[in-house]
Scaffold this motif. Structure first.
Motif, PDB file in Angstrom:
ATOM      1  N   GLU A 263       1.201   5.068   8.669  1.00  0.00           N
ATOM      2  CA  GLU A 263       0.410   5.350   7.479  1.00  0.00           C
ATOM      3  C   GLU A 263       0.280   6.850   7.293  1.00  0.00           C
ATOM      4  N   LEU A 264       0.032   7.249   6.056  1.00  0.00           N
ATOM      5  CA  LEU A 264      -0.249   8.636   5.716  1.00  0.00           C
ATOM      6  C   LEU A 264      -1.749   8.770   5.539  1.00  0.00           C
ATOM      7  N   VAL A 265      -2.360   9.712   6.264  1.00  0.00           N
ATOM      8  CA  VAL A 265      -3.809   9.856   6.244  1.00  0.00           C
ATOM      9  C   VAL A 265      -4.178  11.294   5.908  1.00  0.00           C
TER      10      VAL A 265
ATOM     11  N   ASP B  53       0.840  -1.199   0.000  1.00  0.00           N
ATOM     12  CA  ASP B  53       0.000   0.000   0.000  1.00  0.00           C
ATOM     13  C   ASP B  53       0.876   1.250   0.000  1.00  0.00           C
ATOM     14  N   ASP B  54       0.632   2.165  -0.949  1.00  0.00           N
ATOM     15  CA  ASP B  54       1.446   3.374  -1.063  1.00  0.00           C
ATOM     16  C   ASP B  54       1.327   4.280   0.156  1.00  0.00           C
TER      17      ASP B  54
ATOM     18  N   GLU C 179       9.702  12.741   4.890  1.00  0.00           N
ATOM     19  CA  GLU C 179      10.200  12.653   3.518  1.00  0.00           C
ATOM     20  C   GLU C 179       9.083  12.297   2.539  1.00  0.00           C
ATOM     21  N   GLU C 180       8.080  11.556   3.019  1.00  0.00           N
ATOM     22  CA  GLU C 180       6.948  11.171   2.173  1.00  0.00           C
ATOM     23  C   GLU C 180       5.912  12.284   2.051  1.00  0.00           C
ATOM     24  N   GLY C 181       6.138  13.407   2.737  1.00  0.00           N
ATOM     25  CA  GLY C 181       5.246  14.553   2.592  1.00  0.00           C
ATOM     26  C   GLY C 181       4.377  14.870   3.785  1.00  0.00           C
TER      27      GLY C 181
END
Length: 249
Positions: A74-76, A53-54, A113-115
């Protein structure tokens, strides 16, 4: 110590570490059957999909060639700009030797780093050690939520980074390296080719900068030139030249 993204081949180790970590920490308020059911639900057949999952981030930490722990994040949000650290598990054999804090530091860096604009961490309210861990490393409690584990409902505390200082995240760890006690500031980092370098101090009050601590091999044996290039003499980790003079080293 190596910290990297997990792959499908790490799935069995992730399940095993989750089992040993939960059973060593949570049996005071969770039944063993509940823990086993939770592991099957969280890290069973669906784990491969989670790893792909990205918006999910699984990092594993290796010590001496063995996986010693992992983090699950996770990014939410509508623009995926909030990083949530859901679980940080360290095998009981590797607790107390900075493995957990280094995994926390790298997870935070990876989410940024992933935003991610900010980091939230979650831990069950009954887990006294887990709550103290986040409080001791630059986080403060900002709320609670209810979560279901098996057939029971538990309170989970939400932590956010405590008020950031001008020089960044205020997370400091006391370490013994080569027979010396140093204080590593994880909020003062410089990107390296293998892992970041962190500023190390001789005193807890941060008044005496001492060295760069290599995040790849835990060494302070490194060299710096007048242009700010750093190279770790132990593992070859390097930072490129900058326009800043870091001659205090």
């Amino acid at each position: 110590m190596e910290i990297r993204e997990a792959t499908d081949s790490d799935a069995a180790a992730i399940r095993s570490i989750a089992h040993d970590s939960l059973n060593s920490t949570y049996t005071a308020f969770l039944e063993e059957d509940t823990i086993d059911d939770a592991i099957d639900q969280w890290y069973g057949d669906s784990l491969t999909d989670e790893l792909a999952d990205d918006r999910a981030l699984f990092l594993v930490v290796e010590r001496d060639g063995e996986i010693a722990g992992f983090s699950q994040s996770e990014l939410v949000g509508q623009q995926a700009n909030t990083g949530q650290l859901l679980w940080l598990h360290v095998h009981p054999d590797y607790r107390g030797d900075a493995t957990g804090v280094r995994l926390l530091v790298r997870t935070r860096e990876a989410l940024l780093e992933e935003g991610a604009d900010g980091i939230q961490c979650f831990v069950l309210a009954d887990n006294e050690g887990g709550n103290e861990f986040y409080r001791a490393h630059g986080f403060e409690q900002a709320g609670q939520r209810e979560v279901e584990i098996g057939d029971e409902t538990f309170t989970e505390n939400r932590y956010v980074e405590a008020g950031l200082k001008d020089d960044g995240w205020d997370a400091v760890d006391e370490l013994s390296v080569d027979g010396e006690t140093i204080y590593v500031s994880y909020g003062e980092a410089a990107r390296g080719t293998k892992s970041p370098f962190y500023t190390a101090y001789k005193s807890e009050d941060h008044n005496d900068r001492y060295a760069w601590f290599c995040g790849n091999c835990d060494s302070i044996d490194n060299a710096m030139d007048s242009m700010g290039r750093i190279e770790c003499n132990a593992c070859g980790n390097r930072r490129k030249a900058t326009r800043w003079d870091a001659s205090y080293l």
